[in-house]
Design a protein around this motif. Structure first.
Motif, PDB file in Angstrom:
ATOM      1  N   LYS A  77       0.832  -1.206   0.000  1.00  0.00           N
ATOM      2  CA  LYS A  77       0.000   0.000   0.000  1.00  0.00           C
ATOM      3  C   LYS A  77       0.867   1.256   0.000  1.00  0.00           C
ATOM      4  N   LEU A  78       1.944   1.202   0.775  1.00  0.00           N
ATOM      5  CA  LEU A  78       2.851   2.353   0.804  1.00  0.00           C
ATOM      6  C   LEU A  78       3.525   2.529  -0.552  1.00  0.00           C
ATOM      7  N   PHE A  79       3.913   1.418  -1.174  1.00  0.00           N
ATOM      8  CA  PHE A  79       4.537   1.482  -2.496  1.00  0.00           C
ATOM      9  C   PHE A  79       3.576   2.095  -3.519  1.00  0.00           C
ATOM     10  N   ASP A  80       2.314   1.664  -3.485  1.00  0.00           N
ATOM     11  CA  ASP A  80       1.319   2.228  -4.400  1.00  0.00           C
ATOM     12  C   ASP A  80       1.150   3.724  -4.173  1.00  0.00           C
ATOM     13  N   ARG A  81       1.205   4.126  -2.914  1.00  0.00           N
ATOM     14  CA  ARG A  81       1.077   5.553  -2.601  1.00  0.00           C
ATOM     15  C   ARG A  81       2.257   6.333  -3.156  1.00  0.00           C
ATOM     16  N   GLU A  82       3.442   5.734  -3.056  1.00  0.00           N
ATOM     17  CA  GLU A  82       4.636   6.384  -3.602  1.00  0.00           C
ATOM     18  C   GLU A  82       4.556   6.494  -5.130  1.00  0.00           C
ATOM     19  N   ILE A  83       4.043   5.467  -5.765  1.00  0.00           N
ATOM     20  CA  ILE A  83       3.879   5.513  -7.227  1.00  0.00           C
ATOM     21  C   ILE A  83       2.902   6.619  -7.614  1.00  0.00           C
ATOM     22  N   ASN A  84       1.798   6.706  -6.888  1.00  0.00           N
ATOM     23  CA  ASN A  84       0.809   7.750  -7.179  1.00  0.00           C
ATOM     24  C   ASN A  84       1.395   9.143  -6.963  1.00  0.00           C
ATOM     25  N   ASP A  85       2.239   9.275  -5.943  1.00  0.00           N
ATOM     26  CA  ASP A  85       2.886  10.566  -5.699  1.00  0.00           C
ATOM     27  C   ASP A  85       3.867  10.891  -6.820  1.00  0.00           C
ATOM     28  N   LEU A  86       4.551   9.866  -7.331  1.00  0.00           N
ATOM     29  CA  LEU A  86       5.456  10.068  -8.470  1.00  0.00           C
ATOM     30  C   LEU A  86       4.694  10.578  -9.679  1.00  0.00           C
ATOM     31  N   ILE A  87       3.560   9.976  -9.972  1.00  0.00           N
ATOM     32  CA  ILE A  87       2.739  10.410 -11.107  1.00  0.00           C
ATOM     33  C   ILE A  87       2.297  11.860 -10.915  1.00  0.00           C
ATOM     34  N   ARG A  88       1.910  12.207  -9.693  1.00  0.00           N
ATOM     35  CA  ARG A  88       1.475  13.584  -9.407  1.00  0.00           C
ATOM     36  C   ARG A  88       2.615  14.569  -9.632  1.00  0.00           C
ATOM     37  N   ARG A  89       3.795  14.242  -9.146  1.00  0.00           N
ATOM     38  CA  ARG A  89       4.935  15.148  -9.298  1.00  0.00           C
ATOM     39  C   ARG A  89       5.338  15.281 -10.759  1.00  0.00           C
ATOM     40  N   MET A  90       5.263  14.195 -11.492  1.00  0.00           N
ATOM     41  CA  MET A  90       5.551  14.245 -12.929  1.00  0.00           C
ATOM     42  C   MET A  90       4.558  15.150 -13.644  1.00  0.00           C
ATOM     43  N   THR A  91       3.289  15.020 -13.277  1.00  0.00           N
ATOM     44  CA  THR A  91       2.256  15.851 -13.903  1.00  0.00           C
ATOM     45  C   THR A  91       2.463  17.319 -13.563  1.00  0.00           C
ATOM     46  N   ASP A  92       2.797  17.603 -12.306  1.00  0.00           N
ATOM     47  CA  ASP A  92       3.063  18.983 -11.895  1.00  0.00           C
ATOM     48  C   ASP A  92       4.227  19.567 -12.686  1.00  0.00           C
TER      49      ASP A  92
END
Length: 219
Positions: A4-19
């Motif tokens: 779950k933590l790994f998935d959260r980190e992946i989602n945060d990566l996608i957000r930062r890439m989009t930003d």
């Protein structure tokens, strides 16, 4: 690292890439405005603030490396991380092209009323539309839309060829301003590369979804 933590980190990566993509898109828009109006203050701002993009690129790169090191990703996770690293490079280079264009703009003496210049602005607007679409498709992961972005590069390439021919004709008819015309060709080449970066991003999105990396930008 728990899943779950790994998935959260992946989602945060996608957000930062989009930003970061949205930030780079803002640079492209400012470059368009600077080129259209010959606004040297805007050109100077783009040229002198490229380090901010570079810093965020390095930070996101480190995040990707940490994700690989902290948990051995499954194949789909690894595709996402690998694709982000590739897309990150294209985003950073897109911003570099903006800085390069603005560097030229600050030293060149371009004719604001030049028809060729207006055509370059139109080409840059088309390249920006491709880049914005590539950021959107990075989120949606729509493979068909990604392929359409790659196809749109043909239009930008055609614009590039027409503008180069147009500028060469101008040089033939009015050779005393050859250096300004050469500067315009350099800018046009940078714009053509910007469209290529958008195509590259779309290709990596296809890889994220399918595991296959097509060569849709073959020139």
């Amino acid at each position: 690292m728990p899943r779950k933590l790994f998935d959260r980190e992946i989602n945060d990566l996608i957000r930062r890439m989009t930003d970061l993509g949205n930030t780079v898109d803002g640079r492209v828009q400012t470059t368009i405005e600077a080129l259209r109006t010959q606004d040297m203050e805007k050109a100077k701002w783009v040229a002198q603030n490229d380090n901010e993009i570079d810093s965020e690129e390095h930070a996101i790169e480190q995040t990707c490396m940490n994700l690989i090191a902290l948990q051995q990703p499954i194949a789909s996770d690894l595709r996402i991380i690998a694709s982000c690293l590739k897309i990150l490079t294209d985003m950073e280079r897109e911003a570099d092209q903006c800085a390069d264009i603005c560097d030229i703009l600050m030293i060149a003496n371009l004719d604001r009323n030049s028809l060729a210049l207006s055509h370059v602005v139109q080409m840059l607007e088309a390249a920006r539309a491709m880049f914005r679409d590539s950021i959107d498709v990075f989120l949606s992961r729509n493979v068909e839309t990604a392929r359409a972005i790659c196809k749109a590069d043909d239009n930008v390439d055609a614009m590039f060829s027409r503008i180069v021919l147009e500028v060469c004709n101008i040089i033939t008819e009015n050779p005393q301003n050859v250096m300004c015309d050469v500067d315009l060709i350099f800018i046009t080449k940078y714009v053509e590369r910007m469209a290529d970066h958008a195509t590259n991003i779309a290709e990596w999105v296809i890889y994220m979804e399918t595991g296959e990396h097509p060569e849709l930008n073959t020139k």
